[in-house]
Write a protein that holds these residues in place. Structure first.
Motif, PDB file in Angstrom:
ATOM      1  N   VAL A 177     -10.790  -4.412   6.376  1.00 47.97           N
ATOM      2  CA  VAL A 177     -10.362  -5.260   7.485  1.00 47.97           C
ATOM      3  C   VAL A 177      -8.877  -5.538   7.304  1.00 47.97           C
ATOM      4  CG1 VAL A 177     -12.601  -6.346   7.904  1.00 47.97           C
ATOM      5  CG2 VAL A 177     -11.052  -7.353   6.233  1.00 47.97           C
ATOM      6  N   SER A 178      -8.217  -5.877   8.392  1.00 50.08           N
ATOM      7  CA  SER A 178      -6.779  -6.150   8.371  1.00 50.08           C
ATOM      8  C   SER A 178      -6.501  -7.436   9.132  1.00 50.08           C
ATOM      9  CB  SER A 178      -5.991  -4.991   9.001  1.00 50.08           C
ATOM     10  OG  SER A 178      -6.283  -3.767   8.361  1.00 50.08           O
ATOM     11  N   GLN A 179      -5.514  -8.166   8.645  1.00 47.62           N
ATOM     12  CA  GLN A 179      -5.142  -9.414   9.314  1.00 47.62           C
ATOM     13  C   GLN A 179      -3.639  -9.613   9.212  1.00 47.62           C
ATOM     14  OE1 GLN A 179      -7.416 -12.836   8.130  1.00 47.62           O
ATOM     15  NE2 GLN A 179      -5.923 -14.293   8.930  1.00 47.62           N
ATOM     16  N   ARG A 180      -3.026  -9.961  10.358  1.00 48.32           N
ATOM     17  CA  ARG A 180      -1.583 -10.161  10.362  1.00 48.32           C
ATOM     18  C   ARG A 180      -1.251 -11.589   9.943  1.00 48.32           C
ATOM     19  NH1 ARG A 180       2.642  -7.560  11.819  1.00 48.32           N
ATOM     20  NH2 ARG A 180       1.449  -5.892  12.826  1.00 48.32           N
ATOM     21  N   ASP A 181      -0.212 -11.710   9.102  1.00 45.75           N
ATOM     22  CA  ASP A 181       0.296 -13.012   8.682  1.00 45.75           C
ATOM     23  C   ASP A 181       1.806 -12.963   8.819  1.00 45.75           C
ATOM     24  OD1 ASP A 181       0.789 -15.479   7.617  1.00 45.75           O
ATOM     25  OD2 ASP A 181       0.332 -14.926   5.545  1.00 45.75           O
ATOM     26  N   LEU A 225       0.834  -1.198   0.000  1.00 46.52           N
ATOM     27  CA  LEU A 225       0.000   0.000   0.000  1.00 46.52           C
ATOM     28  C   LEU A 225       0.875   1.258   0.000  1.00 46.52           C
ATOM     29  CD1 LEU A 225      -3.025   0.628   0.031  1.00 46.52           C
ATOM     30  CD2 LEU A 225      -2.907   0.740   2.532  1.00 46.52           C
ATOM     31  N   ALA A 226       1.935   1.233   0.809  1.00 43.96           N
ATOM     32  CA  ALA A 226       2.845   2.386   0.862  1.00 43.96           C
ATOM     33  C   ALA A 226       3.483   2.635  -0.503  1.00 43.96           C
ATOM     34  CB  ALA A 226       3.920   2.145   1.920  1.00 43.96           C
ATOM     35  N   ARG A 227       3.900   1.549  -1.158  1.00 41.29           N
ATOM     36  CA  ARG A 227       4.530   1.703  -2.476  1.00 41.29           C
ATOM     37  C   ARG A 227       3.544   2.267  -3.495  1.00 41.29           C
ATOM     38  NH1 ARG A 227       6.183  -3.027  -2.845  1.00 41.29           N
ATOM     39  NH2 ARG A 227       4.470  -3.909  -4.048  1.00 41.29           N
ATOM     40  N   GLU A 228       2.321   1.747  -3.513  1.00 42.36           N
ATOM     41  CA  GLU A 228       1.322   2.211  -4.478  1.00 42.36           C
ATOM     42  C   GLU A 228       0.917   3.658  -4.231  1.00 42.36           C
ATOM     43  OE1 GLU A 228       0.182   0.781  -7.091  1.00 42.36           O
ATOM     44  OE2 GLU A 228       0.757  -1.317  -6.888  1.00 42.36           O
ATOM     45  N   LEU A 229       0.860   4.050  -2.956  1.00 37.37           N
ATOM     46  CA  LEU A 229       0.447   5.414  -2.607  1.00 37.37           C
ATOM     47  C   LEU A 229       1.613   6.396  -2.614  1.00 37.37           C
ATOM     48  CD1 LEU A 229      -1.945   4.643   0.399  1.00 37.37           C
ATOM     49  CD2 LEU A 229      -2.611   5.207  -1.944  1.00 37.37           C
ATOM     50  N   ALA A 230       2.844   5.865  -2.751  1.00 35.99           N
ATOM     51  CA  ALA A 230       4.055   6.702  -2.704  1.00 35.99           C
ATOM     52  C   ALA A 230       4.156   7.445  -1.380  1.00 35.99           C
ATOM     53  CB  ALA A 230       4.087   7.669  -3.885  1.00 35.99           C
ATOM     54  N   VAL A 231       3.906   6.709  -0.285  1.00 38.16           N
ATOM     55  CA  VAL A 231       4.050   7.271   1.057  1.00 38.16           C
ATOM     56  C   VAL A 231       4.891   6.309   1.887  1.00 38.16           C
ATOM     57  CG1 VAL A 231       1.828   8.468   0.926  1.00 38.16           C
ATOM     58  CG2 VAL A 231       1.920   6.174   1.928  1.00 38.16           C
ATOM     59  N   SER A 232       5.226   6.711   3.096  1.00 34.28           N
ATOM     60  CA  SER A 232       6.002   5.843   3.976  1.00 34.28           C
ATOM     61  C   SER A 232       5.118   4.725   4.521  1.00 34.28           C
ATOM     62  CB  SER A 232       6.574   6.655   5.138  1.00 34.28           C
ATOM     63  OG  SER A 232       5.518   7.079   5.992  1.00 34.28           O
ATOM     64  N   PRO A 233       5.711   3.594   4.936  1.00 30.66           N
ATOM     65  CA  PRO A 233       4.910   2.526   5.549  1.00 30.66           C
ATOM     66  C   PRO A 233       4.113   3.008   6.756  1.00 30.66           C
ATOM     67  CG  PRO A 233       7.071   1.690   4.969  1.00 30.66           C
ATOM     68  CD  PRO A 233       7.111   3.176   4.725  1.00 30.66           C
ATOM     69  N   ALA A 234       4.698   3.931   7.547  1.00 29.93           N
ATOM     70  CA  ALA A 234       3.975   4.448   8.713  1.00 29.93           C
ATOM     71  C   ALA A 234       2.732   5.226   8.278  1.00 29.93           C
ATOM     72  CB  ALA A 234       4.902   5.349   9.527  1.00 29.93           C
ATOM     73  N   ALA A 235       2.873   6.021   7.202  1.00 25.74           N
ATOM     74  CA  ALA A 235       1.723   6.783   6.704  1.00 25.74           C
ATOM     75  C   ALA A 235       0.664   5.852   6.129  1.00 25.74           C
ATOM     76  CB  ALA A 235       2.180   7.780   5.647  1.00 25.74           C
ATOM     77  N   ALA A 236       1.104   4.798   5.428  1.00 21.97           N
ATOM     78  CA  ALA A 236       0.154   3.826   4.878  1.00 21.97           C
ATOM     79  C   ALA A 236      -0.582   3.107   5.996  1.00 21.97           C
ATOM     80  CB  ALA A 236       0.883   2.829   3.982  1.00 21.97           C
ATOM     81  N   SER A 237       0.137   2.776   7.060  1.00 22.42           N
ATOM     82  CA  SER A 237      -0.479   2.111   8.210  1.00 22.42           C
ATOM     83  C   SER A 237      -1.528   3.009   8.862  1.00 22.42           C
ATOM     84  CB  SER A 237       0.599   1.727   9.222  1.00 22.42           C
ATOM     85  OG  SER A 237       0.025   1.085  10.336  1.00 22.42           O
ATOM     86  N   MET A 238      -1.235   4.301   8.933  1.00 20.56           N
ATOM     87  CA  MET A 238      -2.192   5.242   9.511  1.00 20.56           C
ATOM     88  C   MET A 238      -3.448   5.349   8.644  1.00 20.56           C
ATOM     89  SD  MET A 238      -3.198   7.253  11.835  1.00 20.56           S
ATOM     90  CE  MET A 238      -1.708   7.359  12.851  1.00 20.56           C
ATOM     91  N   GLN A 239      -3.261   5.414   7.326  1.00 24.02           N
ATOM     92  CA  GLN A 239      -4.424   5.478   6.439  1.00 24.02           C
ATOM     93  C   GLN A 239      -5.276   4.208   6.579  1.00 24.02           C
ATOM     94  OE1 GLN A 239      -5.186   8.112   5.028  1.00 24.02           O
ATOM     95  NE2 GLN A 239      -3.342   9.291   4.615  1.00 24.02           N
ATOM     96  N   ALA A 240      -4.620   3.060   6.672  1.00 26.82           N
ATOM     97  CA  ALA A 240      -5.347   1.800   6.839  1.00 26.82           C
ATOM     98  C   ALA A 240      -6.104   1.780   8.165  1.00 26.82           C
ATOM     99  CB  ALA A 240      -4.374   0.620   6.756  1.00 26.82           C
ATOM    100  N   LYS A 241      -5.491   2.321   9.202  1.00 31.27           N
ATOM    101  CA  LYS A 241      -6.133   2.361  10.518  1.00 31.27           C
ATOM    102  C   LYS A 241      -7.425   3.186  10.467  1.00 31.27           C
ATOM    103  CE  LYS A 241      -5.148   3.590  15.362  1.00 31.27           C
ATOM    104  NZ  LYS A 241      -6.156   4.653  15.551  1.00 31.27           N
ATOM    105  N   ILE A 242      -7.370   4.324   9.786  1.00 31.92           N
ATOM    106  CA  ILE A 242      -8.558   5.184   9.687  1.00 31.92           C
ATOM    107  C   ILE A 242      -9.658   4.479   8.898  1.00 31.92           C
ATOM    108  CG2 ILE A 242      -9.425   7.353   8.736  1.00 31.92           C
ATOM    109  CD1 ILE A 242      -6.613   8.525   9.308  1.00 31.92           C
TER     110      ILE A 242
END
Length: 307
Positions: A282-286, A257-274
């Motif tokens: 939904v999110s699932q850890r593997d 997601l970070a690569r596709e959005l051209a943002v940092s992984p932390a920023a992508a994680s924040m967008q996913a959280k919102i």
């Protein structure tokens, strides 16, 4: 089975050039066909020697790349045996063996330069200006199809692609201009809507071994408003989150997601959280990876946000 995540400009170009040659009086495409027949530059006309109004064309002409220049490089690097085989197949369907087509089959440099100019000219005339509308129509269509697949399953998703499709046991039957039997051999299917096509299903092999099933979008391009409307989804959730939600029609990791959005992984994680807190994904850890994908509510929002 999966749904394609982005439109392929050269595939849409092939569909448009096929529709341009139709004489079936399709009320949706007739005005568009008349306008394009008047405006298509002469440099683009050689493409019509390769593409059939039945929707068929040489496989090397529509690589599944979302970048035109990358796709053009793939076309120009077509090996001679493949070019010959594909051109022979097209001439057996309904294309004429012209001197230029013979030159392509022989890998004549001048003939392939004509092809390069024709692809660029036709893309500029047919696809480039309409590309925002093509993208909007594509994302609306794929969001809706993904919703059907998630809610109603594989059988409903496939039988709804075009009229007169039906299941006979484990075999999917669909109208086609000639007899054709396809076996998946466990590789799966990618659904690829075409905004410039309004007839039977078309198939092509995907480079990863799966079957690309090309079908007419419910709302073809001529029915989409010529002035691209404001992105109501972006206005609602923000442009970055809207883009993220569209990407998550298919599963992505936070890194993807970070690569596709051209943002940092932390920023992508924040967008996913919102988006997750809004019930849209939904999110699932593997292991070390966190995977994200749309919920039914997210798919509904995508489907209606482009209406």
């Amino acid at each position: 089975m999966t749904v394609a995540d982005r439109p392929a400009p050269l595939m849409e170009l092939g569909m448009a050039m096929a529709m341009l040659q139709r004489r079936d009086g399709n009320p949706v495409f007739s005005p568009w066909r008349r306008r394009l027949a008047r405006s298509l530059p002469r440099l683009a006309h050689p493409i019509l020697q390769l593409v059939s109004p039945l929707g068929a064309g040489p496989m090397f002409m529509d690589p599944p790349s979302d970048d035109v220049e990358e796709g053009m490089d793939q076309i120009l690097s077509t090996p001679r045996p493949q070019a010959r085989a594909e051109l022979r197949r097209m001439c057996a369907i309904d294309r004429l063996i012209t001197p230029w087509v013979r030159g392509l089959a022989d890998r004549d440099r001048d003939a392939w330069q004509v092809l390069k100019l024709a692809v660029h000219a036709s893309h500029a005339s047919v696809i480039a200006e309409a590309w925002p509308r093509i993208q909007a129509g594509f994302h609306a269509e794929t969001a809706w199809r993904s919703r059907i697949l998630a809610q109603q399953g594989l059988h409903a998703a496939l039988t709804g692609l075009a009229p007169s499709i039906r299941w006979r046991g484990m075999t999917l039957e669909a109208p086609f201009p000639r007899d054709l039997d396809l076996t998946l051999h466990g590789h799966g299917i990618i659904l690829q809507p075409a905004l410039f096509w309004a007839d039977h299903l078309l198939t092509a092999p995907h480079p990863d071994g799966r079957l690309l099933l090309i079908y007419p979008a419910v709302t073809p391009l001529p029915l989409r408003d010529a002035s691209t409307p404001a992105d109501s989804l972006a206005a609602l959730v923000g442009s970055t989150r809207a883009q993220a939600l569209r990407l998550l029609v298919r599963q992505h990791t936070t890194t993807d997601l970070a690569r596709e959005l051209a943002v940092s992984p932390a920023a992508a994680s924040m967008q996913a959280k919102i988006l997750r807190e809004a019930g849209l994904i939904v999110s699932q850890r593997d292991g070390k990876a966190m995977w994200h994908w749309c919920t039914p509510l997210g798919l509904d929002l995508l489907a209606h946000g482009r209406a």
